[in-house]
Design a protein around this motif. Structure first.
Motif, mmCIF file in Angstrom:
data_model
loop_
_atom_site.group_PDB
_atom_site.id
_atom_site.type_symbol
_atom_site.label_atom_id
_atom_site.label_comp_id
_atom_site.label_asym_id
_atom_site.label_seq_id
_atom_site.Cartn_x
_atom_site.Cartn_y
_atom_site.Cartn_z
ATOM 1 N N UNK A 182 -12.582 15.776 -18.716
ATOM 2 C CA UNK A 182 -11.641 16.783 -19.211
ATOM 3 C C UNK A 182 -10.471 16.972 -18.258
ATOM 4 N N UNK A 183 -9.292 17.019 -18.822
ATOM 5 C CA UNK A 183 -8.081 17.359 -18.063
ATOM 6 C C UNK A 183 -7.068 17.922 -19.053
ATOM 7 N N UNK A 184 -6.007 18.511 -18.514
ATOM 8 C CA UNK A 184 -4.987 19.084 -19.388
ATOM 9 C C UNK A 184 -3.685 18.311 -19.242
ATOM 10 N N UNK A 185 -2.944 18.225 -20.323
ATOM 11 C CA UNK A 185 -1.575 17.708 -20.237
ATOM 12 C C UNK A 185 -0.836 18.182 -21.477
ATOM 13 N N UNK A 186 0.486 18.191 -21.374
ATOM 14 C CA UNK A 186 1.272 18.603 -22.540
ATOM 15 C C UNK A 186 2.577 17.817 -22.616
ATOM 16 N N UNK A 187 3.564 18.194 -21.798
ATOM 17 C CA UNK A 187 4.922 17.676 -22.034
ATOM 18 C C UNK A 187 5.122 16.239 -21.570
ATOM 19 N N UNK A 188 4.420 15.820 -20.552
ATOM 20 C CA UNK A 188 4.522 14.477 -19.951
ATOM 21 C C UNK A 188 5.846 14.224 -19.235
ATOM 22 N N UNK A 189 6.696 15.224 -19.116
ATOM 23 C CA UNK A 189 7.991 15.001 -18.451
ATOM 24 C C UNK A 189 8.197 15.967 -17.282
ATOM 25 N N UNK A 190 7.137 16.593 -16.813
ATOM 26 C CA UNK A 190 7.255 17.452 -15.636
ATOM 27 C C UNK A 190 7.896 18.793 -15.897
ATOM 28 N N UNK A 191 7.860 19.256 -17.149
ATOM 29 C CA UNK A 191 8.487 20.541 -17.468
ATOM 30 C C UNK A 191 7.497 21.696 -17.549
ATOM 31 N N UNK A 192 6.245 21.376 -17.912
ATOM 32 C CA UNK A 192 5.336 22.472 -18.271
ATOM 33 C C UNK A 192 4.336 22.813 -17.170
ATOM 34 N N UNK A 193 4.024 21.888 -16.306
ATOM 35 C CA UNK A 193 3.079 22.156 -15.215
ATOM 36 C C UNK A 193 1.630 22.151 -15.647
ATOM 37 N N UNK A 194 1.367 21.818 -16.900
ATOM 38 C CA UNK A 194 -0.003 21.863 -17.414
ATOM 39 C C UNK A 194 -0.931 20.862 -16.719
ATOM 40 N N UNK A 195 -0.385 19.706 -16.345
ATOM 41 C CA UNK A 195 -1.231 18.641 -15.800
ATOM 42 C C UNK A 195 -1.367 18.705 -14.277
ATOM 43 N N UNK A 196 -1.018 19.846 -13.673
ATOM 44 C CA UNK A 196 -1.083 19.939 -12.209
ATOM 45 C C UNK A 196 -2.526 19.841 -11.719
ATOM 46 N N UNK A 197 -2.755 18.903 -10.829
ATOM 47 C CA UNK A 197 -4.076 18.725 -10.216
ATOM 48 C C UNK A 197 -3.870 18.389 -8.737
ATOM 49 N N UNK A 198 -4.951 18.208 -8.021
ATOM 50 C CA UNK A 198 -4.854 17.791 -6.621
ATOM 51 C C UNK A 198 -5.068 16.276 -6.571
ATOM 52 N N UNK A 199 -4.021 15.572 -6.148
ATOM 53 C CA UNK A 199 -4.039 14.103 -6.121
ATOM 54 C C UNK A 199 -4.046 13.650 -4.664
ATOM 55 N N UNK A 200 -5.114 12.998 -4.275
ATOM 56 C CA UNK A 200 -5.261 12.558 -2.872
ATOM 57 C C UNK A 200 -5.029 13.713 -1.904
ATOM 58 N N UNK A 259 1.252 4.895 -5.973
ATOM 59 C CA UNK A 259 1.345 5.531 -4.651
ATOM 60 C C UNK A 259 -0.006 5.538 -3.937
ATOM 61 N N UNK A 260 -1.098 5.532 -4.717
ATOM 62 C CA UNK A 260 -2.438 5.509 -4.129
ATOM 63 C C UNK A 260 -2.874 4.060 -3.995
ATOM 64 N N UNK A 261 -2.779 3.534 -2.808
ATOM 65 C CA UNK A 261 -3.061 2.109 -2.619
ATOM 66 C C UNK A 261 -4.560 1.819 -2.728
ATOM 67 N N UNK A 262 -4.980 1.359 -3.882
ATOM 68 C CA UNK A 262 -6.359 0.913 -4.053
ATOM 69 C C UNK A 262 -7.374 1.996 -4.366
ATOM 70 N N UNK A 263 -7.139 3.201 -3.896
ATOM 71 C CA UNK A 263 -8.106 4.282 -4.132
ATOM 72 C C UNK A 263 -7.372 5.587 -4.359
ATOM 73 N N UNK A 264 -7.897 6.377 -5.273
ATOM 74 C CA UNK A 264 -7.251 7.636 -5.624
ATOM 75 C C UNK A 264 -8.325 8.705 -5.808
ATOM 76 N N UNK A 265 -8.072 9.886 -5.283
ATOM 77 C CA UNK A 265 -9.009 10.994 -5.461
ATOM 78 C C UNK A 265 -8.332 12.084 -6.276
#
Lengths: 226, 121
Positions: A48-66, A79-85
Motif C-alpha cells: 500500500x502507498x498513496x499517490x495522486x497528481x504525479x507532478x509534485x503538486x499534491x504531496x500525497x506520495x511523500x515517503x522516506x526514501x533512503x 539516484x539509489x545506486x543498486x539499493x533503495x529503502x
C-alpha cells in the motif's frame, strides 16, 4: 534498465512491522513512484502507498526514501545506486505500509488558525496551501522536535503563521504572534534545520520560524518601551 | 482500505533513524551545558580551596589540579560555545541549512579540545 533491490518497511495491524525486499528492474528515467507501481503490478499487489497528481503538486506520495523525506513521484529511482529503502513518514501513525494517517499533521496546522483573519483570508476562500507549501508533511516527519514535543505545531504551520503575520492587520498580527510565542509554537523549534533539507519544495522553513522569533522579540521590546 | 484508528497505527520513533547533524548539535550543547553545571563550580571551588579562600578540602584541590577535569571542562566549554554561536547565527538568519558552519564549528571545537588535552595531560 538497472537492477535495484528495493527494501520496503511495511506495517499492518495483523502482520505487524517487517521489511520486504523486491528485486525490480527500473529504467534510467523511472521515479520511485514508478518503482512502487511496478512492485504492485509485478510482485506484490498487497503493498500500500498513496499517490495522486504525479507532478509534485499534491504531496500525497511523500515517503522516506533512503532515509530522507521526498516526493516519490519526483525522486529518480536511479539516484539509489543498486539499493533503495522506502519507509513511511515519521511522526505520523502508520495505517498500512507506506500510508500514514495525516490527520495529526493537519490538526497541528489547524491549531494556528491558518485561514487568517483579513478580508482576503475568509474561511470560505482560504485553502490549506501556503505559498508554495504543498502541505505534504515532509517537514513534520523530519522534525526531531515534533517527535519530542507532541504539542509543537511544526514547520509548515509556522511557515503559514509568518505569512499571516505579514499580511494581517497590526492588531491581528500582534495577537497571532502572542499565540505562537510558546513552546508549542515558534519556541518549540530548536534550530535543527532538518525541515529545510526535507522540504521537497525547498522552502525556507527554519528561516521563517526564526523570523517569527525575531518579530516576537522586537514586538515585546517595543511594548515594554512604549 | 479501512483506516486504522490512530492509536492502533504504528508510531515511528525519532530514534529509529540516524541522528541528524542538527539534532546532534542540539543534544551535545545541552549535555555540555549540564556538564558545565558540575565542572565550573568544581574548578572554581577547587581554586578557592587551593588558595585557602575557603576551608581547605583535599578532594576539591585534587579535582582542581586534575588534568582530566581540565580536559572535560575545555571540551564542555568548547562544544557548548560553538553550538551556542551556531544557535545565535540561526536565530539571526545567517545560517539556513544544517551543514553550513556546523562541521567547521565541530572541527574548531575538536581542535581546541585536542590542544587543551595536550597541555593538560
Amino acid at each position: 534498465m538497472n537492477d535495484v533491490r528495493v527494501s520496503v518497511r511495511r506495517f499492518d495491524t495483523e502482520a505487524g512491522r517487517r521489511v520486504h525486499g523486491y528485486d525490480v528492474q527500473v529504467s534510467d528515467t523511472a521515479s520511485v513512484l514508478d518503482v512502487l507501481r511496478s512492485i504492485v503490478a509485478e510482485h506484490d499487489p498487497t503493498l500500500s502507498f498513496r499517490s495522486a497528481c504525479r507532478v509534485g503538486m499534491c504531496g500525497t506520495c511523500t515517503i522516506v526514501i533512503d532515509g530522507k523525506e521526498g516526493l516519490a513521484c519526483q525522486t529518480a529511482a536511479a539516484d539509489s545506486a543498486g539499493a533503495m529503502t522506502l519507509e513511511p513518514l515519521r511522526n505520523l501513525p502508520v495505517i498500512k505500509d507506506l500510508v500514514v494517517d495525516s490527520s495529526p499533521f493537519f490538526d497541528r496546522y489547524r491549531a494556528i488558525a491558518p485561514q487568517g483573519t483579513g478580508p482576503s483570508h475568509s474561511v470560505e476562500t482560504s485553502s490549506m496551501a501556503t505559498g508554495d507549501c504543498i502541505t505534504c508533511g515532509a517537514c513534520l516527519s523530519a522534525c526531531t522536535m515534533a517527535a519530542v514535543n507532541k504539542s509543537f505545531v511544526g514547520p509548515a504551520a509556522l511557515f503559514r503563521g509568518l505569512r499571516l503575520v505579514e499580511e494581517e492587520s497590526a492588531e491581528d498580527a500582534a495577537s497571532r504572534l502572542r499565540g505562537l510565542a510558546d513552546s508549542s509554537g515558534m519556541y518549540g523549534c530548536r534550530g535543527h534545520l532538518d525541515c529545510v533539507s526535507a522540504c521537497p519544495k525547498g522552502l525556507p522553513l527554519a528561516e521563517a520560524i526564526h523570523k517569527l522569533k525575531r518579530l516576537a522579540i522586537s514586538r515585546s521590546f517595543s511594548v515594554v518601551s512604549s | 482500505m479501512t483506516a486504522v484508528p490512530r492509536d492502533q497505527g504504528e508510531r515511528r520513533k525519532w530514534l529509529d533513524r540516524r541522528p541528524t547533524l542538527g539534532s546532534v548539535a542540539w543534544i551535545v550543547q545541552r549535555v555540555a551545558g549540564l556538564a558545565l553545571l558540575v565542572l565550573v563550580p568544581l574548578k572554581v571551588l577547587g581554586g578557592w580551596a587551593f588558595r585557602q579562600d575557603i576551608p581547605f578540602d583535599s578532594f576539591l584541590v585534587r579535582m582542581h589540579l586534575n588534568g582530566a577535569v581540565d580536559v572535560a571542562l575545555i571540551t564542555a566549554v568548547a562544544f557548548h560555545a560553538v553550538f551556542g554561536v551556531r544557535t545565535v547565527l540561526i536565530d539571526v538568519g545567517l545560517v539556513r541549512t544544517a551543514r553550513v558552519l556546523t562541521i567547521p564549528l565541530i572541527v574548531f571545537a575538536s581542535l581546541v579540545t585536542i590542544w587543551g588535552s595536550v597541555i593538560a595531560l
